[in-house]
Design an enzyme around this catalytic site. Sequence first.
Site, short mmCIF file in Angstrom:
data_model
loop_
_atom_site.label_atom_id
_atom_site.label_comp_id
_atom_site.label_asym_id
_atom_site.label_seq_id
_atom_site.Cartn_x
_atom_site.Cartn_y
_atom_site.Cartn_z
N HIS A 129 -16.48 -11.18 25.05
CA HIS A 129 -15.15 -10.57 25.12
C HIS A 129 -14.66 -10.40 23.68
O HIS A 129 -15.02 -11.20 22.80
CB HIS A 129 -14.24 -11.53 25.89
CG HIS A 129 -12.86 -11.03 26.18
ND1 HIS A 129 -11.86 -10.99 25.23
CD2 HIS A 129 -12.31 -10.57 27.32
CE1 HIS A 129 -10.75 -10.53 25.79
NE2 HIS A 129 -10.99 -10.25 27.05
N ASP A 207 -17.00 -20.18 25.46
CA ASP A 207 -15.81 -19.49 25.94
C ASP A 207 -15.84 -19.57 27.47
O ASP A 207 -16.55 -18.83 28.13
CB ASP A 207 -15.83 -18.04 25.45
CG ASP A 207 -14.69 -17.21 26.04
OD1 ASP A 207 -13.85 -17.78 26.78
OD2 ASP A 207 -14.63 -16.00 25.77
N GLN A 210 -13.81 -17.41 31.89
CA GLN A 210 -14.20 -17.04 33.26
C GLN A 210 -14.83 -18.25 33.97
O GLN A 210 -14.50 -18.53 35.12
CB GLN A 210 -15.20 -15.88 33.25
CG GLN A 210 -14.66 -14.59 32.65
CD GLN A 210 -13.61 -13.91 33.52
OE1 GLN A 210 -13.55 -14.09 34.72
NE2 GLN A 210 -12.76 -13.13 32.89
N LYS A 233 -5.98 -17.29 34.22
CA LYS A 233 -7.12 -16.93 35.08
C LYS A 233 -7.42 -18.05 36.09
O LYS A 233 -8.10 -17.85 37.07
CB LYS A 233 -8.36 -16.65 34.24
CG LYS A 233 -8.21 -15.44 33.34
CD LYS A 233 -9.50 -15.10 32.65
CE LYS A 233 -9.30 -14.32 31.39
NZ LYS A 233 -9.03 -12.89 31.59
N CYS A 371 -12.37 -5.23 27.52
CA CYS A 371 -12.39 -5.95 26.23
C CYS A 371 -13.80 -6.37 25.86
O CYS A 371 -13.99 -7.47 25.29
CB CYS A 371 -11.45 -7.16 26.25
SG CYS A 371 -9.74 -6.74 26.47
C1 LIG Z 1 -14.69 -14.16 28.72
C2 LIG Z 1 -13.28 -14.03 28.23
N1 LIG Z 1 -12.94 -14.56 27.04
C3 LIG Z 1 -11.70 -14.49 26.57
C4 LIG Z 1 -10.70 -13.87 27.27
C5 LIG Z 1 -9.32 -13.80 26.70
O1 LIG Z 1 -8.40 -14.49 27.48
P1 LIG Z 1 -6.85 -14.42 27.09
O2 LIG Z 1 -6.49 -12.97 27.12
O3 LIG Z 1 -6.14 -15.21 28.12
O4 LIG Z 1 -6.74 -14.98 25.74
C6 LIG Z 1 -10.99 -13.29 28.50
C7 LIG Z 1 -9.97 -12.53 29.25
O5 LIG Z 1 -10.25 -11.55 29.91
C8 LIG Z 1 -12.31 -13.37 29.01
O6 LIG Z 1 -12.65 -12.85 30.18
#
Ligand SMILES: Cc1ncc(COP(=O)(O)O)c(C=O)c1O
Length: 413
Positions: A129, A207, A210, A233, A371
Amino acid sequence: MDGTLATGFDVEKIRQDFPILSQTVRGKKLVFLDSGASAQKPRAVIDAMTRMLEARYANVHRGAYFLSEESTAAYEAARMAVARFLNAADEREIVFTQSSTGAINLVAHSYGRGILKPGQAVLISEMEHHANLVPWQMLRDAHGIDLRVARVTDAGELDLDDVQKKLADGKVGLFAVTHMSNVLGTVTPAERLAAMAHTKGAKLLLDGSQAAVHRAVDVQALGCDFYVFTGHKLYGPTGIGVLWARKELLDAMPPFLGGGDMIAEVTIERSIWAQPPARFEAGTPPIVEAVGLHAAIDYVTKIGMKAIEAHERVLTEHASAALAKIEGLTVLGKAQDRGGVFSFSLDAAHAHDLATLLDRTGIAVRSGRHCAEPLHTRFGVESTARASFGLYTTVQEVDYLAEALTEARKFFR
Ligand SMILES: Cc1ncc(COP(=O)(O)O)c(C=O)c1O
């Protein structure tokens, strides 16, 4: 299938906990398949935040009066709940941030600039992401770090040979990789990655934005060094995320943001930092959001992460089979170990047009690049539509999506 698994997981009963799911949109029953972007909230979370605001709210760590003590106790209880949720060894390893993005930026600034030396490298992968890509590009440009990128196979899995190759010279100080792709659904082999990283002297950041929603996470068993997830999430509120890091790492890291509450002592000339986690929580933290996250964690824990995983495994297998039957539909990735996130394109239909058409039938899916623009480039697609499941998703909803996609194909042809 009536939605009740051997684990006692009753999806229809669970759906009643989510007020928003009972509504109709555009005259159709809402089929919410965008939980990967942000999940809906159960009544328990909404009520906990309302109660906090109505009866216990004040700023934390500051007042010697009743409400501030209450608020501080609620905020710190949330930290303990997160520590239990991740099986952290110590609740002082839990830092509240604004989101996953906030947590990764914290590591990039604090560990990246404070501990990593110019000439060292950060390794990421092609399936990150942007939140786990852009902060490292910024670190590279500001601090002379080499940014390496491990490849993703055609099946949508991390290319472990390439990971090995990119770790080989021992220059990688940090390997920052997703625990579950928000596009492909791929779950990465975290324990193995930890071993590979550590053998070559690198730390591992996972990370879990998900993954933490769909599977039980035990940071000690995974063997990682940093773990990141985001409240919204996990059926909790926006505005709060979590960074878990081994205590010795946090102890060694300089702060990211400066301000109130992160100091032990301040004179006009200089400041002495507070111990972690306060060192990393400058200013007024997300107090009500922490209470909401605590309620969300209690909610999923009561249902059981194992039961949630089992339910979603049924959905994922069902969706894999149902989507594979639709002519003209291409799903990105087919990893062995995957969760309930499916990104797809349908013949020549633009993803936005497809999502708009699905919306007319009450189905909410995301469209675009989610993203993860480099990953779309890797697979040679401009954009995709994405269906992502939550604990309240039903097999019937997956069937409804498959039917709607079949109809959409006729429409676009
Ligand atoms: C794999 C992953 N990392 C990071 C993020 C970023 O999360 P946030 O927007 O809550 O910071 C997301 C959000 O879609 C994600 O799916």
